[in-house]
Structure formats: C-alpha cells, structure tokens
Design a protein around this motif. Sequence first.
Motif, PDB file in Angstrom:
ATOM      1  N   GLU A 117      -7.472  -5.031   4.665  1.00 13.82           N
ATOM      2  CA  GLU A 117      -7.749  -5.608   3.338  1.00 13.82           C
ATOM      3  C   GLU A 117      -6.562  -6.404   2.807  1.00 13.82           C
ATOM      4  O   GLU A 117      -6.725  -7.377   2.064  1.00 13.82           O
ATOM      5  CB  GLU A 117      -8.080  -4.499   2.336  1.00 13.82           C
ATOM      6  N   ASN A 118      -5.359  -6.016   3.219  1.00 14.08           N
ATOM      7  CA  ASN A 118      -4.152  -6.654   2.699  1.00 14.08           C
ATOM      8  C   ASN A 118      -3.550  -7.683   3.652  1.00 14.08           C
ATOM      9  O   ASN A 118      -2.391  -8.077   3.475  1.00 14.08           O
ATOM     10  CB  ASN A 118      -3.121  -5.589   2.348  1.00 14.08           C
ATOM     11  N   VAL A 177      -7.290  -0.286   4.790  1.00 15.48           N
ATOM     12  CA  VAL A 177      -6.420  -0.801   3.721  1.00 15.48           C
ATOM     13  C   VAL A 177      -5.478  -1.868   4.263  1.00 15.48           C
ATOM     14  O   VAL A 177      -5.214  -2.871   3.599  1.00 15.48           O
ATOM     15  CB  VAL A 177      -5.622   0.357   3.077  1.00 15.48           C
ATOM     16  N   ILE A 206       0.807  -1.223   0.000  1.00 14.92           N
ATOM     17  CA  ILE A 206       0.000   0.000   0.000  1.00 14.92           C
ATOM     18  C   ILE A 206       0.844   1.279   0.000  1.00 14.92           C
ATOM     19  O   ILE A 206       0.296   2.377  -0.056  1.00 14.92           O
ATOM     20  CB  ILE A 206      -0.948   0.028   1.225  1.00 14.92           C
ATOM     21  N   GLN A 243      -4.698   3.270  -2.354  1.00 16.62           N
ATOM     22  CA  GLN A 243      -5.753   2.256  -2.428  1.00 16.62           C
ATOM     23  C   GLN A 243      -6.416   2.362  -3.793  1.00 16.62           C
ATOM     24  O   GLN A 243      -6.990   3.396  -4.137  1.00 16.62           O
ATOM     25  CB  GLN A 243      -6.788   2.456  -1.312  1.00 16.62           C
ATOM     26  N   ASN A 244      -6.287   1.290  -4.568  1.00 21.21           N
ATOM     27  CA  ASN A 244      -6.863   1.285  -5.931  1.00 21.21           C
ATOM     28  C   ASN A 244      -6.427   2.517  -6.727  1.00 21.21           C
ATOM     29  O   ASN A 244      -7.229   3.201  -7.363  1.00 21.21           O
ATOM     30  CB  ASN A 244      -8.394   1.221  -5.869  1.00 21.21           C
TER      31      ASN A 244
END
Length: 465
Positions: free
Chosen positions: A106-107, A103, A36, A61-62
């Motif tokens: 999520e990872n 984030v 990230i 993020q994205n």
Amino acid sequence: MLDQSTICAISTSPGIGAIAVIRLSGSEAITIADKIFKSPKQGKTLAVQKANTIHFGQIIQNNDVIDEVVISLFKAPHSFTGENSVEIACHGSTYIQQKILEVLIENGARLAMPGEFTQRAFLNGKMDLSQAEAVADVISSSNAAAHKLAINQMRGGFSKEIGALRDQLLHFTAMVELELDFAEEEVEFADRKELRNLTERIELLLRKLKDSFQLGNAIKKGIPIAIVGETNVGKSTLLNALLNEDKAIVSDIHGTTRDVIEDVVNIHGTAFRFFDTAGIRDTDDHIENLGIERSYSKLELATVVLLVVDTENPYPIIEQRIRKIRERVSENQTLIIVANKIDSGLGKTIQLLEVLELTDNEKMVFIAAKQKENLDKLIDFMIHSVNFDAASQQDIIVTNARHYEILKNAHEAILRVLNGLDMQISGDFLAQDIRECLHYLGEITGEISTDEVLGHIFASFCIGK
C-alpha cells in the motif's frame, strides 16, 4: 537492466512459527518502512538512524497496531543487495505476515520475484553469478559435505579459480591479436612456447574441474549406491536396515522386487541415494525381466555397487555371481561384496569368501542384515569408497550442472588452441579459439550473461531470497 522499484517478501518458511522475517529492499525501502513503523521510545525516523542497527517498535495501519516488531536497518551499499534494506522480524502468525506485506505494498513496495534479492546482489556487484548460484545451494544443502562445498563457492573459491584462468588467457589473446596489426612485418609478440605451457596448464585445470562434477554432483544429490544380487539374498532387508524403515517388501518368495526402489538417507553427514534393484536371475517372467534390465542400468550409474551374496549358498554359485558382476563394474566404481546371513551361513562358504582375492576398487564385508550385525562396518566402507579428500583439501569441486556444461565447452576450445599450436596455424585462428574459451569462462561468473540465462537461474530460487 536493474529494476529500481522497492521489493518486499517473506523470507522465512511458509506457515506458522514463533518468528517470521519480511525483507524490504530498494531505494525507497527505509522511507516506506518509516511510514508504517512507530518506535515508542526513540521518536526518530529510521532514515536518520545509523546503519546496521536494530530498532523495536510497532507496525501501524490507520492507527491500528498490527504487531510489535524488531527492525534491522541496512544502508546502501553495505547490505546483501547493495541497496537500502530493511528486515522486519514479526510474530509468526500467517495473518500478521500477510498484513505487513499488504501495508508495505500500500505504501509503494511490490512483491519480489523468485530470487530477486540475490539477483539484485549480483547486478549491484555484491557477488558474481557463480556465488549467487551457490546461495541456492547453501539453502538446499542437506548434508555436511554439500554444505561445505556450497559455502566455499559462495565465498568465491570457484570464482577466484575461473578469474585467474581468464586473466592469464586475456594477456595472451591481447598479445596474439596485437600481432594481427603487424601481420606484414611478421612480428611475434606472444611467445609460442610460453603460450603452449600456459595452455597446457589451463587444459589440465579445466579437465580437473570438469571431471570433479561427478563427485560434486554425488555430494550434492546423494552418492548413488546400487544394491544388486540374486533373488532372496537379502537386498531389500539390507535397504530397510540402512534406511531404518520398512521401505521395501521382504518375502521368501523369489522375484518380490520387480522395479527399482529408490530413497535418500543422510548417514554421518553424507547423503546416500540407494537403489534396491530387482533380483538378478534367469526367468521367463516378462515383467521381472524388465526389472532385471533396470537393475543393470542402475548398476552402471552407481558410484558404489553393493553386491549382496547369501552365505547359505555353496561358494561356486556365489563365485559365479561375483564374476558376472565384476564384468559390469568399471574401474571408476567401487564394488563392495556384502556377504549376508553370516548368522546362518555355511562355514565353508564364509571361509572361502574370506580369502577371496580383491582388486583395488573392491571391498568385502560380512553382515547379518536382519540383525543389523556389522552394518556400521559396511557404512564405513561406503563413506570411504568416495574420494572426499578433494573436498576436504579445499580443492574446487564443481556441483552445478550449468557450470559443468560450460566447462566442457571451454575445455574443447582450449584443446583446439593446443591443436592449433601443434599445427602452427596463424594467430587469428588461435585468437578465435582463445576468445571462445574466454567467453565460456565469463558465462560462469556472469561477466557475460543474457537476461534469458539470468531469468532461468534466479527463477529456481525461493521468493524472499
């Protein structure tokens, strides 16, 4: 068992601030951070960077930039937890903090439990249990004395003392138990005279550590000071002057204070816990009498008793009150007689009080509470009434209630060893009591612990520590 998952949490105080710090610890901490984090200049991943370095970049993020951050990189075992660790310093927006946590989760990270970073430091051998507990004391310290004691314990001062005790006992218990293998030959490996000398030294030290808890607890939570006296002598006025606020109702009506008013204030780096008690007098009022009973109970719990007397009253009345309070003050307490209203008091009363004979644990100060006259002298008496010399001389002071309970049990066990030596009991009984003392000492440092005990200790920590 040590959980191998990677944990994350916000380590700074909740709310909005200029900067916030988010911690990440675990075997995958650096790998997750790499997923990230983007550094516009370096182009290298965090995994190939040197340990103990700082890196500027962006949290992504994205392909969207969440924030510009500074990352501090620590590699196992040279980190607080002993694991790979990353600390992300971001802007203090609550949205940004929560977004970065999102984030990280999520990872592959998960939210840390209360105290889990410090618990991992303990489980990874970076500190013992007493040092880990001291971390919480450092965070919660509200005065200079409490901070000093917590820092000393966190650096291992208490642990070294306990460790030295255990090493000495371990040697002798090994010798005593070796005798049991040669019971038929009646061989004596442990010199009983030497064992007695050692046991007496250990008993003295355990008693000293146990007894230091009264001072340590007072320093940590605030020195308990009871303000007592008859009605309308100026107790509430004195409390308000010491707190520098109108905490207690002040009135000419007798019996205004009917319950104990409590507050803590930090004066010159020392925390004082004041109890303004109901005025002591003879009354038929049931509620007021309940308050007076509480006054006496707080007096017994106080380290320092401030007996406020009104110099506008004739001396015989004041002398009678001093005599009654003296009967309730123990030799371990300090009694400070506070002669109030000297601006309007009777000259003869003041003169007689000035020559009143005081004991070793008594002081007298003349003040005008309403005008705050001589308040600094009273404060000086309060500070010097508590023996801070022990703390200032770097002696070990016990501040933790868990340690105090364990030390009491260890002291009882070592007393049984001394009693056994006096009665010349067999080595197997001596060994049992020595092992019990060793067990208790091991509970302090965490050499002997259970999941239940660890869970209770670290649950009191904040999340992120």
